[in-house]
Design a protein around this motif. Structure first.
Motif, PDB file in Angstrom:
ATOM      1  N   LYS A  26     -87.470-107.913 137.705  1.00  0.00           N
ATOM      2  CA  LYS A  26     -86.950-107.470 136.411  1.00  0.00           C
ATOM      3  C   LYS A  26     -86.131-106.214 136.646  1.00  0.00           C
ATOM      4  CE  LYS A  26     -89.738-106.851 132.946  1.00  0.00           C
ATOM      5  NZ  LYS A  26     -90.904-106.710 132.055  1.00  0.00           N
ATOM      6  N   ILE A  27     -84.823-106.320 136.451  1.00  0.00           N
ATOM      7  CA  ILE A  27     -83.922-105.187 136.656  1.00  0.00           C
ATOM      8  C   ILE A  27     -83.467-104.694 135.285  1.00  0.00           C
ATOM      9  CG2 ILE A  27     -81.741-104.440 137.680  1.00  0.00           C
ATOM     10  CD1 ILE A  27     -82.165-106.826 139.693  1.00  0.00           C
ATOM     11  N   PRO A  28     -83.855-103.473 134.905  1.00  0.00           N
ATOM     12  CA  PRO A  28     -83.476-102.959 133.575  1.00  0.00           C
ATOM     13  C   PRO A  28     -81.958-102.910 133.400  1.00  0.00           C
ATOM     14  CG  PRO A  28     -85.060-101.495 134.646  1.00  0.00           C
ATOM     15  CD  PRO A  28     -84.622-102.493 135.678  1.00  0.00           C
ATOM     16  N   ILE A  29     -81.508-103.299 132.227  1.00  0.00           N
ATOM     17  CA  ILE A  29     -80.087-103.244 131.895  1.00  0.00           C
ATOM     18  C   ILE A  29     -79.851-101.947 131.137  1.00  0.00           C
ATOM     19  CG2 ILE A  29     -78.204-104.339 130.633  1.00  0.00           C
ATOM     20  CD1 ILE A  29     -79.653-107.009 131.020  1.00  0.00           C
ATOM     21  N   PRO A  30     -78.929-101.117 131.623  1.00  0.00           N
ATOM     22  CA  PRO A  30     -78.641 -99.867 130.897  1.00  0.00           C
ATOM     23  C   PRO A  30     -78.127-100.167 129.487  1.00  0.00           C
ATOM     24  CG  PRO A  30     -77.349-100.017 132.937  1.00  0.00           C
ATOM     25  CD  PRO A  30     -78.082-101.299 132.792  1.00  0.00           C
ATOM     26  N   LYS A  31     -78.416 -99.274 128.565  1.00  0.00           N
ATOM     27  CA  LYS A  31     -78.069 -99.463 127.160  1.00  0.00           C
ATOM     28  C   LYS A  31     -76.591 -99.797 126.960  1.00  0.00           C
ATOM     29  CE  LYS A  31     -79.353 -97.526 122.745  1.00  0.00           C
ATOM     30  NZ  LYS A  31     -80.012 -96.485 122.020  1.00  0.00           N
ATOM     31  N   TRP A  32     -75.696 -99.148 127.691  1.00  0.00           N
ATOM     32  CA  TRP A  32     -74.262 -99.356 127.523  1.00  0.00           C
ATOM     33  C   TRP A  32     -73.805-100.747 127.988  1.00  0.00           C
ATOM     34  CZ3 TRP A  32     -71.500-100.382 131.949  1.00  0.00           C
ATOM     35  CH2 TRP A  32     -72.088-100.014 133.150  1.00  0.00           C
ATOM     36  N   LEU A  33     -74.641-101.434 128.764  1.00  0.00           N
ATOM     37  CA  LEU A  33     -74.289-102.746 129.295  1.00  0.00           C
ATOM     38  C   LEU A  33     -74.932-103.894 128.505  1.00  0.00           C
ATOM     39  CD1 LEU A  33     -72.701-104.045 131.598  1.00  0.00           C
ATOM     40  CD2 LEU A  33     -74.724-103.804 133.041  1.00  0.00           C
ATOM     41  N   ARG A  34     -75.881-103.572 127.636  1.00  0.00           N
ATOM     42  CA  ARG A  34     -76.614-104.595 126.885  1.00  0.00           C
ATOM     43  C   ARG A  34     -75.750-105.293 125.841  1.00  0.00           C
ATOM     44  NH1 ARG A  34     -81.833-100.945 125.291  1.00  0.00           N
ATOM     45  NH2 ARG A  34     -82.447-100.490 127.432  1.00  0.00           N
ATOM     46  N   GLY A  35     -76.145-106.526 125.574  1.00  0.00           N
ATOM     47  CA  GLY A  35     -75.608-107.244 124.429  1.00  0.00           C
ATOM     48  C   GLY A  35     -76.555-107.002 123.268  1.00  0.00           C
ATOM     49  N   LYS A  36     -76.079-106.338 122.232  1.00  0.00           N
ATOM     50  CA  LYS A  36     -76.919-106.049 121.064  1.00  0.00           C
ATOM     51  C   LYS A  36     -76.753-107.173 120.057  1.00  0.00           C
ATOM     52  CE  LYS A  36     -75.781-101.257 121.605  1.00  0.00           C
ATOM     53  NZ  LYS A  36     -74.993-100.190 121.014  1.00  0.00           N
ATOM     54  N   SER A  37     -77.839-107.898 119.825  1.00  0.00           N
ATOM     55  CA  SER A  37     -77.736-109.036 118.914  1.00  0.00           C
ATOM     56  C   SER A  37     -78.383-108.732 117.575  1.00  0.00           C
ATOM     57  CB  SER A  37     -78.369-110.278 119.532  1.00  0.00           C
ATOM     58  OG  SER A  37     -79.750-110.090 119.709  1.00  0.00           O
ATOM     59  N   TRP A  93     -83.516-106.916 130.395  1.00  0.00           N
ATOM     60  CA  TRP A  93     -83.589-106.935 131.857  1.00  0.00           C
ATOM     61  C   TRP A  93     -82.842-108.146 132.394  1.00  0.00           C
ATOM     62  CZ3 TRP A  93     -87.665-106.332 128.574  1.00  0.00           C
ATOM     63  CH2 TRP A  93     -88.391-105.139 128.648  1.00  0.00           C
ATOM     64  N   PHE A  94     -82.229-108.013 133.575  1.00  0.00           N
ATOM     65  CA  PHE A  94     -81.772-109.166 134.340  1.00  0.00           C
ATOM     66  C   PHE A  94     -82.973-109.654 135.134  1.00  0.00           C
ATOM     67  CE2 PHE A  94     -77.493-107.103 134.132  1.00  0.00           C
ATOM     68  CZ  PHE A  94     -76.856-108.140 133.468  1.00  0.00           C
ATOM     69  N   LEU A  95     -83.107-110.961 135.273  1.00  0.00           N
ATOM     70  CA  LEU A  95     -84.178-111.554 136.061  1.00  0.00           C
ATOM     71  C   LEU A  95     -83.541-112.175 137.304  1.00  0.00           C
ATOM     72  CD1 LEU A  95     -86.047-113.221 133.082  1.00  0.00           C
ATOM     73  CD2 LEU A  95     -86.584-111.049 134.187  1.00  0.00           C
ATOM     74  N   ILE A  96     -83.688-111.479 138.430  1.00  0.00           N
ATOM     75  CA  ILE A  96     -83.026-111.909 139.664  1.00  0.00           C
ATOM     76  C   ILE A  96     -84.040-111.949 140.802  1.00  0.00           C
ATOM     77  CG2 ILE A  96     -81.189-111.382 141.326  1.00  0.00           C
ATOM     78  CD1 ILE A  96     -79.742-109.921 139.014  1.00  0.00           C
ATOM     79  N   ILE A 130     -92.286-109.722 120.963  1.00  0.00           N
ATOM     80  CA  ILE A 130     -91.738-111.025 121.299  1.00  0.00           C
ATOM     81  C   ILE A 130     -90.726-110.831 122.420  1.00  0.00           C
ATOM     82  CG2 ILE A 130     -90.406-113.022 120.501  1.00  0.00           C
ATOM     83  CD1 ILE A 130     -93.136-112.844 119.160  1.00  0.00           C
ATOM     84  N   LEU A 131     -90.892-111.625 123.477  1.00  0.00           N
ATOM     85  CA  LEU A 131     -89.974-111.597 124.609  1.00  0.00           C
ATOM     86  C   LEU A 131     -89.135-112.871 124.580  1.00  0.00           C
ATOM     87  CD1 LEU A 131     -92.474-110.396 127.367  1.00  0.00           C
ATOM     88  CD2 LEU A 131     -90.822-109.012 126.075  1.00  0.00           C
ATOM     89  N   ASP A 132     -87.840-112.723 124.779  1.00  0.00           N
ATOM     90  CA  ASP A 132     -86.914-113.850 124.755  1.00  0.00           C
ATOM     91  C   ASP A 132     -86.300-113.997 126.140  1.00  0.00           C
ATOM     92  OD1 ASP A 132     -85.512-115.950 123.629  1.00  0.00           O
ATOM     93  OD2 ASP A 132     -84.146-114.691 122.474  1.00  0.00           O
ATOM     94  N   TYR A 133     -86.626-115.117 126.797  1.00  0.00           N
ATOM     95  CA  TYR A 133     -86.118-115.417 128.136  1.00  0.00           C
ATOM     96  C   TYR A 133     -84.944-116.382 127.992  1.00  0.00           C
ATOM     97  CZ  TYR A 133     -90.458-113.489 130.023  1.00  0.00           C
ATOM     98  OH  TYR A 133     -91.498-112.666 130.357  1.00  0.00           O
ATOM     99  N   PHE A 134     -83.751-115.951 128.433  1.00  0.00           N
ATOM    100  CA  PHE A 134     -82.546-116.761 128.287  1.00  0.00           C
ATOM    101  C   PHE A 134     -82.242-117.522 129.563  1.00  0.00           C
ATOM    102  CE2 PHE A 134     -81.952-113.299 125.287  1.00  0.00           C
ATOM    103  CZ  PHE A 134     -81.512-113.957 124.160  1.00  0.00           C
ATOM    104  N   GLY A 135     -81.841-118.773 129.392  1.00  0.00           N
ATOM    105  CA  GLY A 135     -81.318-119.570 130.486  1.00  0.00           C
ATOM    106  C   GLY A 135     -82.340-120.429 131.197  1.00  0.00           C
TER     107      GLY A 135
END
Length: 169
Positions: A117-128, A110-113, A78-83
């Motif tokens: 698709k720009i991968p977000i490093p693990k240390w920068l992710r929001g873990k929900s 990933w950031f979508l810019i 499942i992919l969740d696209y925010f915004g």
């Protein structure tokens, strides 16, 4: 929502940027009225999708948290696209808890810019971590959401309950 809380001064400052994309906000409060509107549809690629539009009514302003979940048949996830437009993409995992609640956790992001698709490093992710359930005795759904970051700690937390109001065409 009985409670919307969390986030350091820095985290809340970053979340203000999300208002532009209808996906994050820095306001906090207790007993915040809200509406969740869900709509299923098929994407241009014929994927099954669910649109989740949440509106939170703070005194004097409305805040939004919109997302689209798509079942990625090829990758079986499942992919969740925010915004709006989509700013962030996250892989979600679902599991049933022994008490009947549904536990949803986030994974790769990933950031979508500009169509990339720009991968977000693990240390920068929001873990929900999200817990959703239905309670027969109260005829209501409950939800509890906690999003944390390795560096900034809790980004936001909310919990509350709601009842289904019917369909809107």
């Amino acid at each position: 929502m009985s409670e919307i809380s969390g986030g350091s001064f820095i985290a809340r400052g970053l979340l203000k940027f999300g208002v532009l994309f209808r996906c994050f906000f820095s306001e906090r409060g207790k007993d915040v009225p809200f509406i969740i509107e869900n709509k299923t549809f098929s994407t241009e690629q014929h994927e099954v999708a669910v649109q989740w539009n949440r509106t939170f009514f703070f005194s004097g302003k409305n805040r939004f948290f919109d997302a689209v979940m798509i079942h990625d048949e090829k990758e079986k996830r499942i992919l969740d696209y925010f915004g709006k437009p989509h700013l962030l993409l996250s892989v979600l995992s679902f599991e049933a808890e022994q008490n009947g609640a549904l536990k949803i956790t986030s994974g790769q992001q990933w950031f979508l810019i500009f169509g990339k698709k720009i991968p977000i490093p693990k240390w920068l992710r929001g873990k929900s971590t999200v817990y959703e359930s239905y309670h027969d005795e109260n005829a209501c759904f409950t939800i509890e959401v906690n999003v944390e970051n390795d560096i900034l700690g809790t980004l936001f937390y909310y919990k509350g309950s709601f009842q289904e109001a019917g369909t809107v065409e």
